[in-house]
Design an enzyme around this catalytic site. Sequence first.
Site, PDB file in Angstrom:
ATOM      1  CG  ASP A   1       1.050  75.749   3.620  1.00 24.81           C
ATOM      2  OD1 ASP A   1       0.226  75.049   3.799  1.00 24.81           O
ATOM      3  OD2 ASP A   1       1.578  76.598   4.308  1.00 24.81           O
ATOM      4  CG  HIS A   2      -2.607  70.483  -0.414  1.00 30.73           C
ATOM      5  ND1 HIS A   2      -3.180  71.114  -1.046  1.00 30.73           N
ATOM      6  CD2 HIS A   2      -2.459  69.132  -0.789  1.00 30.73           C
ATOM      7  CE1 HIS A   2      -3.985  70.566  -1.827  1.00 30.73           C
ATOM      8  NE2 HIS A   2      -3.515  69.108  -1.815  1.00 30.73           N
TER       9      HIS A   2
END
Length: 445
Positions: A417-418
């Site tokens: 999850d950036h």
Amino acid sequence: MAETKQISVPDIGNFKDVNVIEVLVKAGDAVKAEDALVTLETDKAAMDVPSPFAGMVKEVKMKVGDKVSQGSVILLLESGDTASAPAAAATAPTPDAAPAQKSAAPAETSAAPAMVDAPPAAAAPAPTAEPAPAAPPAVAAPAASPSSGVHASPAIRRFAHELGADLSQVKGGGAKGRVTKNDVQNFIKAALAQPRGTGGLRVAEMPIVDFAQFGAVEIRPLSRIRKLSGANLHRNWVSIPHVTQFEEADITEMEVFRKQLNEEYAAQGIKITPLAFLLKAVVEALQQFPDFNASLDASGENLVLKKYFHIGVAVDTPDGLVVPVLRDVGCKGIVQLAKELGETSARARDKKLTAADMQGGCFTISSLGGIGGTAFTPIINAPEVAILGVSRSGMKPVHRDGAFAPRLMLPLSLSYDHRVIDGASAARFIVYLAQTLADIRRLAL
Ligand code: CAO
């Protein structure tokens, strides 16, 4: 005079061996006539079984997970006045404890609305910690909701489902915290009142095609697991900015050791696959990089760092994908993990997993190594923030010390999850993981 009566499941139509998904009372509770006692769930609907008269619960004879039919004993109820209790069976089950009862029969649910809040069979992370800053706040895909613990009648569950409200997040204002229609309406109003950014995801409508015009077709309904996991996967895919980082681990030495262990433990029926080593190595990496063992909180502004290491493992079953969770992986050895893995995947394929078996995961491993392929991009199992995909190992020429050498390389794919993890951290994590697998003595450190 007080009299104790046995209350049993009334006529529930043709249904047999119906699941008990909620027990709404306990010994010592005072109940009124028509108060719901238990919630039963068939393939098609959930239904509350109301009390036939007021009284005090002496003993509950049913528990969640039991399979029951007409006549199964629910509980013993003591009443001071049983004049209003002509029969020992509970009154007809109802899909609606609200005043306007339409029918005593279980709610028919072509779209299975009453079931959507039953314990999810597929991976169903707790939405309380679900990161969804860009989505309409607090309104989540109902199919993903672990709301079986919520006290609400099937009609309210259906109502919440129709409005897209996650019941596990609705505060119950009724008796004993029961969720009422009003509570659901207020919840939706509050959610709608919150700012929605730039308008959410706008996509073109999916075309509706009559495929039969091009040739013969067959219609096969999706399994319940596939519908639930599909809703979760869709939500996670569209609401989490995914990036996938790839790496290859040299597992030449690990494989020698694994084969040796396999021979030693074959007599005990324990099969040791690379996954047991991966579980252990992943925990080692999570300890080094705590941000991967975390979730965004409901506000999306804080990271909840977990001090435990429960790892989910994606298991392919004939009905679809499920993700049981192995607990405290860091405290267990390779052989123990291999044993648990074998037992858990067997239970998954025999449909024997409970909702609890699929909760509490910190990080997921999805291994397609037994099948093949060189790499893939796994979808994050929210509210986790990363997932490791594992593909099939193969011999490759690796340039070492000025010459090519044949080495067994294991392809790894880390989706993250950036919003939480930067590319550099992901690269460090996967390189560390590969180094650990390349020299498994590190696991003993
Ligand atoms: N490379 C090479 N061989 C591998 C391997 C790898 N990465 N991983 C497993 N193998 C081998 C095993 O050693 C085993 O070999 P033998 O039969 O010769 O002993 C064989 O492949 C089969 O392994 P397995 O699949 O039965 O066992 P596992 O521990 O690797 O996996 C489980 C268990 C439950 C994860 C797996 O059966 C499964 O269901 N995988 C699918 C998961 C899935 O669908 N993910 C996709 C999700 S979409 O995001």
